[in-house]
Design a protein around this motif. Sequence first.
Motif, short mmCIF file in Angstrom:
data_model
loop_
_atom_site.label_atom_id
_atom_site.label_comp_id
_atom_site.label_asym_id
_atom_site.label_seq_id
_atom_site.Cartn_x
_atom_site.Cartn_y
_atom_site.Cartn_z
N TYR A 40 0.82 -1.22 0.00
CA TYR A 40 0.00 0.00 0.00
C TYR A 40 0.86 1.28 0.00
O TYR A 40 0.63 2.19 -0.81
CB TYR A 40 -0.93 -0.01 1.21
N CYS A 96 -7.13 0.04 -4.06
CA CYS A 96 -7.35 0.67 -2.75
C CYS A 96 -7.69 2.14 -2.87
O CYS A 96 -7.04 2.88 -3.62
CB CYS A 96 -6.07 0.59 -1.91
N GLU A 113 -6.40 2.01 3.10
CA GLU A 113 -5.98 0.67 3.51
C GLU A 113 -7.16 -0.23 3.89
O GLU A 113 -7.05 -1.44 3.89
CB GLU A 113 -5.00 0.75 4.68
#
Length: 135
Positions: free
Chosen positions: A12, A113, A116
């Motif tokens: 991420y 995404c 998160e």
Amino acid sequence: MRDTKAAIEKLYAQAKSASENAYSPYSGARVGAVVLDQDGVIYSGCNVENASYGLTQCAERNALAAAVSAGMKPGTADTLLIYATGFEVLAPCGACRQVMSELLADNALIISCHSETDFDSWPIGELLPHSFVLS
Ligand code: THU
């Protein structure tokens, strides 16, 4: 990496960081994408727009081009994670699905995404069934 949560933990931050390099004066959308290969190497890309709009390059295809350019063996990477602002959760465009389908592993997982905890994920075969192949 088949575990979506573990992949988000690992990838991420780098996808978000790649999105900060976006060149998107026309749409304002910032998109980052990272590809994780079999050996744990991570390749990244961002969207790069152009005044001739059709020449715009998406983050996913740029990440895959960076991976192949750096020596990643096509068909081996099993995870691609996207981070995007300016969308709800970005569902990859059709051109990117075709390129992902050819360059990622058959069962690769695509994770998109918004944060998160706000994400969607699909196996590539679900995003693009019956992809075009040269026989
Ligand atoms: N974009 C991506 O980077 N990936 C996609 O899958 C869809 C769209 C970018 C291209 C352009 O800079 C902006 O998002 C709006 O289309």
